[in-house]
Write an enzyme that holds these catalytic residues in place. Structure first.
Site, mmCIF file in Angstrom:
data_model
loop_
_atom_site.group_PDB
_atom_site.id
_atom_site.type_symbol
_atom_site.label_atom_id
_atom_site.label_comp_id
_atom_site.label_asym_id
_atom_site.label_seq_id
_atom_site.Cartn_x
_atom_site.Cartn_y
_atom_site.Cartn_z
ATOM 1 N N ARG A 110 -2.854 -9.860 12.718
ATOM 2 C CA ARG A 110 -2.385 -9.307 11.198
ATOM 3 C C ARG A 110 -0.703 -8.329 12.234
ATOM 4 O O ARG A 110 -0.515 -6.666 11.857
ATOM 5 C CB ARG A 110 -2.808 -8.560 10.395
ATOM 6 N N SER A 113 -5.281 -6.519 0.382
ATOM 7 C CA SER A 113 -6.507 -6.101 1.653
ATOM 8 C C SER A 113 -6.486 -4.704 2.328
ATOM 9 O O SER A 113 -4.698 -5.082 3.084
ATOM 10 C CB SER A 113 -7.224 -7.100 2.731
ATOM 11 N N GLU A 164 -4.285 -2.119 7.487
ATOM 12 C CA GLU A 164 -3.562 -3.324 7.419
ATOM 13 C C GLU A 164 -2.627 -2.964 6.463
ATOM 14 O O GLU A 164 -1.509 -3.201 6.453
ATOM 15 C CB GLU A 164 -4.073 -4.341 6.418
#
Length: 307
Positions: A179, A229, A299
């Site tokens: 990520r 998310s 995130e």
């Protein structure tokens, strides 16, 4: 000042007064997946790389803040909005095939690119069939799901450097990791991505995408606006499980709620603001830290100004 910038941008875009390409003082909630976010001074929608380059150079020359967005799926824009110029790249969504490679502009939705691959019997992008981000955003955070990620199939990216020059960067030089990438650190603006895929069986590709779509729809709260998310996976743990075990599912601040369907998501159940989201994120982080001594790292990106 906004009027002068507006007129200059019209010249750059070679448009008459046209609200489809430039908007003044419009709420960014129209463009975010959370349906939150304050106003932007000016929003511009370029359609070519030349226009992007000219807008970039114009804002650089006149010292005007520039913020670049794709489809704002894993993003929270604060309720005070964004000053300067916001450039949204969703009109740059061309996708083409060259042998076993797919070349996609940064504004294209990665879901659409995965479907394009299916149509051309190419395998490797099935994991992306449910990721609601643009190609630019997918590279920025090395998006992934169900065991696959962008770094598995990316060959190279065409970027605009912070000096305003076009440059092709090999995938291995983007430092793609879980990520993350070096795109923000290096000030790159992604314009295009080239993916290297493999020939596959269309029925097998379709079956895999159907399976992943079922898993996503059965587990994720797609019926509500969300930013996807919220937290990265902590080493040795799953963020959603930690949040669930902290009895936080259903916890609500304002219109933002920890999803009852998937604890890793925060949904807008009605009238939620960016401030609601941020307060709930902080509450979740503190609760999980107090209960399990685990730091949850976001995130989702948070940008913009407070009210």
């Amino acid at each position: 000042m906004n009027k002068k910038i507006y007129e200059d941008l019209l010249v750059i875009l070679e448009k008459d007064s046209n609200e489809d390409h430039i908007k003044i003082n419009q709420s960014l909630s129209y463009y975010t997946y959370t349906k939150t976010g304050g106003p932007a001074d000016i929003i511009v929608f370029p359609t070519t790389y030349e226009e992007v380059q000219k807008i970039f150079q114009y804002t650089l020359e006149h010292k005007i803040p520039l913020t670049v967005l794709g489809n704002a799926s894993n993003l929270i824009i604060k309720d005070g909005g964004i000053r300067g110029v916001v450039m949204i790249l969703t009109d740059m969504d061309k996708v083409e095939k060259k042998n076993d490679q797919i070349i996609a502009q940064s504004g294209a939705a990665i879901i659409d690119v995965s479907r394009f691959a299916l149509q051309h019997e190419l395998t490797g992008l099935e994991f992306a069939c449910g990721i609601p981000g643009s190609i630019g955003g997918a590279l920025y955070m090395n998006a992934g799901a169900y065991g696959g990620e962008v770094s598995d199939v990316l060959k190279e990216a065409l970027v605009l450097t912070k000096e305003g020059e076009l440059m092709v960067i090999d995938a291995e030089d983007l430092d793609l990791d879980y990520r993350t990438s070096n795109i923000e650190k290096n000030g790159y603006l992604v314009l295009e991505a080239t993916f290297v895929l493999q020939r596959g069986n269309v029925l097998e590709i379709q079956a895999k995408m159907d399976e992943l779509t079922y898993l996503r729809e059965s587990k994720q709260p797609l019926e509500y606006p969300s930013c996807g998310s919220v937290f990265k996976r902590p080493p040795g743990y799953f963020a959603g499980k930690l949040i669930q075990d902290s009895d936080l599912q259903g916890k609500r601040i304002g219109g933002a709620e920890v999803s009852k369907k998937h604890a890793g998501f925060i949904v807008n159940v009605g009238g939620g603001t960016a401030t609601d989201y941020m307060n709930l994120i902080e509450h979740v982080q503190k609760t999980v830290k107090d209960k399990f001594n685990v730091e949850l790292e976001r995130e989702v990106r948070i940008i913009g100004e407070d009210v």
